[in-house]
Design an enzyme around this catalytic site. Structure first.
Site, short mmCIF file in Angstrom:
data_model
loop_
_atom_site.label_atom_id
_atom_site.label_comp_id
_atom_site.label_asym_id
_atom_site.label_seq_id
_atom_site.Cartn_x
_atom_site.Cartn_y
_atom_site.Cartn_z
CB SER A 158 41.70 -62.85 51.12
OG SER A 158 42.60 -61.61 51.54
CG ASP A 331 40.94 -58.10 44.55
OD1 ASP A 331 41.80 -57.51 45.03
OD2 ASP A 331 40.87 -59.33 45.15
CG HIS A 364 40.45 -58.26 48.53
ND1 HIS A 364 40.90 -59.22 47.74
CD2 HIS A 364 40.66 -58.64 49.80
CE1 HIS A 364 41.48 -60.31 48.73
NE2 HIS A 364 41.19 -59.92 49.90
#
Length: 397
Positions: A158, A331, A364
């Site tokens: 991320s 995601d 995610h």
């Protein structure tokens, strides 16, 4: 340079928590100068005699340096304790792992809670804007402080992946291998929009006080809690939410449709509501609203191609770093399409790059969860890169 040290030999890998302090500080891209500069960090494993086995792990937006040991505020296991440790994919019997709290954070690194030497008070809402380049620049000073000329690898998911990419773009000669996971070379308009909704929730809190809430002995808890709830939805997938909660009603709810006069009409009726409110309330106890605002804006600024007239391959033109780019099929916050865009740019630049899309319905957050395919990918890439670097297991011990 000053250092404070505390060590642990509890369950899990042995770690050392330290704080680097540079009195001279550093200049930011915005033109402001932060002095002194402090970077709080944890290390795991042993640095080899040749200082060539160091892996920098960069945390995500709401992460911290407590990578593989209990968080001192929550008591919960480190956010990647399943990935980092003896015999694990990031093997601390082989590698020396460094995890710093980002610039702008609230767990010991210089951020809004830090003292502004000009005013003699905490920065609070006046903390200057920072970028991903500033965050990496503070980490470069940490790596220099540790006497490490080149990192064996930079790993992050991320926002941590944004830092990994920035490391290579800004200092390609100092990174042998990079493993950006569930990330993108830019922050999309959709993600900027989500961040703005979260920020507006904080601004609307009556305890916000223009960022100086601590002067009033308050925190914008409701606004920050809603911001966390909003963000947490984006970390999951529809499949994950449906599997975990569906439309199940909490046992305390007497009926699926309460009477109009019921005080619980908008209470925690559904289990998913209770889950999100719990996420919000626990987050408020460990994170600072000004840090949240500062770091989300740094993510919004991030766009490697825009810095090179739209050419995403340009930052990696002289790069000899080995890449492994990882995405997850479900995601939607950092979709696979953005990872493929990055891979194509790396290929255009002539970089050594492999790409893995992992099938998962967890969204995610899959990079933080038990995903055997991710474990195998991380272990395989790092071991292969170590072989190419001439980093034998015996030398790294």
């Amino acid at each position: 340079m000053d250092r404070s040290v505390s060590s642990s030999v509890e369950e899990g890998p042995v770690y050392t928590h330290q704080t680097m302090r540079l009195e001279e500080g550093m200049a930011l891209e915005c033109g402001a100068h932060l002095a002194p500069l402090e970077v709080a960090y944890c290390t795991y494993g042993t640095l080899s005699a040749s200082r060539d086995n160091a892996i920098l792990v960069c945390h995500a937006l709401t992460g911290d340096q407590y990578l593989a040991e209990p968080n001192p505020l929550t008591g919960k296991p480190g956010w990647w304790s399943r990935m980092v440790g003896p015999g694990l994919p990031i093997d601390t019997d082989r590698f020396f792992v460094i995890c710093p709290n980002v610039l702008g954070g609230c767990m010991g690194s210089t951020g809004p809670r830090s003292l502004c030497t000009e005013t003699g008070k905490a920065w609070d809402g006046e903390f200057p804007p920072i970028t991903m380049h500033d965050i990496v620049a503070s980490q470069v000073r940490l790596v220099d402080y540790l006497g490490i000329e080149r990192l064996f690898a930079v790993v992050g998911g991320s926002m941590g992946g944004m830092q990994a990419l920035t490391w290579v773009a800004d200092h390609p000669e100092r990174v042998f291998a990079a493993l950006p996971i569930a990330t993108s070379p830019f922050h999309s308009a959709q993600n900027i929009a989500f961040n703005e909704v979260s920020r507006q929730a904080i601004f609307a809190d009556p305890h916000w006080h223009d960022g100086h809430y601590r002067d009033f002995g308050a925190i914008p808890a409701r606004g920050l809690g809603v911001a966390r709830m909003m963000a947490h939805i984006t970390y999951l997938s529809e499949e994950a939410l449906s599997r975990k909660f569906g439309r199940r009603v909490r046992k305390e709810a007497a009926t699926a449709i309460p009477a109009a006069s019921s005080p619980s009409l908008f209470g925690e009726m559904f289990e998913v509501e209770s889950y999100l409110r719990h996420q919000g309330s626990t987050f408020v106890r460990r994170f600072d609203a000004n840090s949240y605002l500062t770091i989300t804006r740094a993510m919004d600024y991030f766009d490697l191609a825009a810095e090179h007239d739209g050419d995403l391959s340009a930052p990696f033109g002289k790069c000899e770093t080995r890449f492994c780019v990882v995405s997850f099929s479900s995601d939607w916050l950092f979709p696979t399409s953005q990872s493929r865009l990055l891979v194509r740019a790396l290929n255009k630049a002539g970089a050594n790059v492999s790409f893995v899309e992992i099938e998962s319905d967890r969204g995610h957050d899959a990079f933080l969860l038990d995903e055997p395919d991710l474990d195998r990918t991380v272990r395989g890439f790092l071991n292969g890169a170590a072989e190419h670097a001439g980093l034998t297991r015996e030398e790294a011990l």
